[in-house]
Design an enzyme around this catalytic site. Structure first.
Site, mmCIF file in Angstrom:
data_model
loop_
_atom_site.group_PDB
_atom_site.id
_atom_site.type_symbol
_atom_site.label_atom_id
_atom_site.label_comp_id
_atom_site.label_asym_id
_atom_site.label_seq_id
_atom_site.Cartn_x
_atom_site.Cartn_y
_atom_site.Cartn_z
ATOM 1 N N ARG A 1 -16.909 35.821 18.342
ATOM 2 C CA ARG A 1 -17.484 35.286 17.171
ATOM 3 C C ARG A 1 -18.035 33.652 17.150
ATOM 4 O O ARG A 1 -18.826 33.309 16.461
ATOM 5 C CB ARG A 1 -16.374 35.443 15.870
ATOM 6 N N ILE B 1 -21.177 34.343 7.174
ATOM 7 C CA ILE B 1 -20.760 35.449 8.254
ATOM 8 C C ILE B 1 -19.395 35.833 7.539
ATOM 9 O O ILE B 1 -18.734 35.401 7.191
ATOM 10 C CB ILE B 1 -20.456 34.709 9.549
ATOM 11 N N SER B 2 -19.669 37.377 7.625
ATOM 12 C CA SER B 2 -18.249 37.829 6.734
ATOM 13 C C SER B 2 -17.072 37.710 7.497
ATOM 14 O O SER B 2 -16.843 37.496 8.765
ATOM 15 C CB SER B 2 -18.567 39.402 6.764
ATOM 16 N N ALA B 3 -15.926 37.679 6.773
ATOM 17 C CA ALA B 3 -14.561 37.852 7.388
ATOM 18 C C ALA B 3 -14.350 38.830 8.373
ATOM 19 O O ALA B 3 -14.840 40.037 7.978
ATOM 20 C CB ALA B 3 -13.493 37.825 6.317
#
Length: 226
Positions: A36, A62-64
């Site tokens: 990530r 950016i999503s969790a």
């Protein structure tokens, strides 16, 4: 000895498993393998393994990781499937899907459409650097409606909230397919699962609250500020 990022990644995944977000070996393996830190802006690399959204470009995020896990699990991804993602963002979620459907470069493929030019370029570079450019095809365009395909997909992942389920996406979902999409225009939306059975009949199930940026495009929030 594990590098700091690999150790942080392992701890994050352990927590996601313990909290029930990760339920399958495929999703766990993808989260453990995809770096990530390669998909966030340089100034946020040290926060890459906090379970939270992070700013990227064009006012997007950016999503969790826990939300990525939820959506991957709901899609029931497996090797060999072809996936359409609407909203590439940084490319992280596409890489997770690719790691499941096309491990080691074989099997399925992920096609991802990004509305913003600079994000399309950003995600392509991130995917290249992380080793996923052969498994993820990024296209710059309107993924809500103007799809540049004459074929369907086994799974569809939408990473931005739409006012309603886009009809064009339902048309491009293969029989036996699944689509996950946030629906709603408020700060909190409803994560929605669309299931098309083998006969083509569609049913819709709600999976609880979520918080996403708004989908841009003809079947999105075309005229609203982002």
């Amino acid at each position: 000895m594990l590098s700091p990022f690999k150790e942080e990644r392992r701890k994050l995944v352990d927590n996601l498993v313990r909290e029930g977000y990760v339920r399958s070996k495929g999703v766990m393996r993808a989260l453990l393998k995809v770096p990530r830190e390669e998909f966030v802006l340089p100034k946020y690399r040290k926060y890459a393994y906090l379970d939270m959204p992070l700013p990227i470009l064009s006012g997007q995020t950016i999503s969790a990781p826990h939300m990525c896990a939820i959506m991957c699990e709901e899609l029931r991804l497996r090797e060999g499937l072809e996936v359409l993602e609407v909203g590439t963002g940084s490319g992280y979620h596409a890489a997770l899907c690719a790691e499941i459907v096309a491990p080691e470069g074989g099997g399925g493929h992920v096609y991802s459409i990004e509305y913003f030019n600079e994000l399309a370029a950003f995600s392509k570079e991130n995917l290249r650097r992380a080793g996923y450019e052969d498994r993820v095809t990024v296209i710059n365009g309107d993924g809500s409606s103007l799809l540049p395909f004459r074929r369907g997909f086994d799974r569809i992942l939408v990473t931005a909230a739409a006012p309603k389920i886009p009809s064009k996406l339902v048309e491009h979902l293969n029989p036996g397919g699944r689509m996950i999409i946030p629906i709603g225009g408020g700060l909190v939306q409803i994560l929605t699962l669309v299931i098309k059975d083998e006969s083509g009949k569609v049913r819709v199930e709600e999976r609880g609250g979520c918080c996403f940026v708004k989908l841009k495009g003809l079947e999105g929030f075309m005229y609203e500020d982002y």
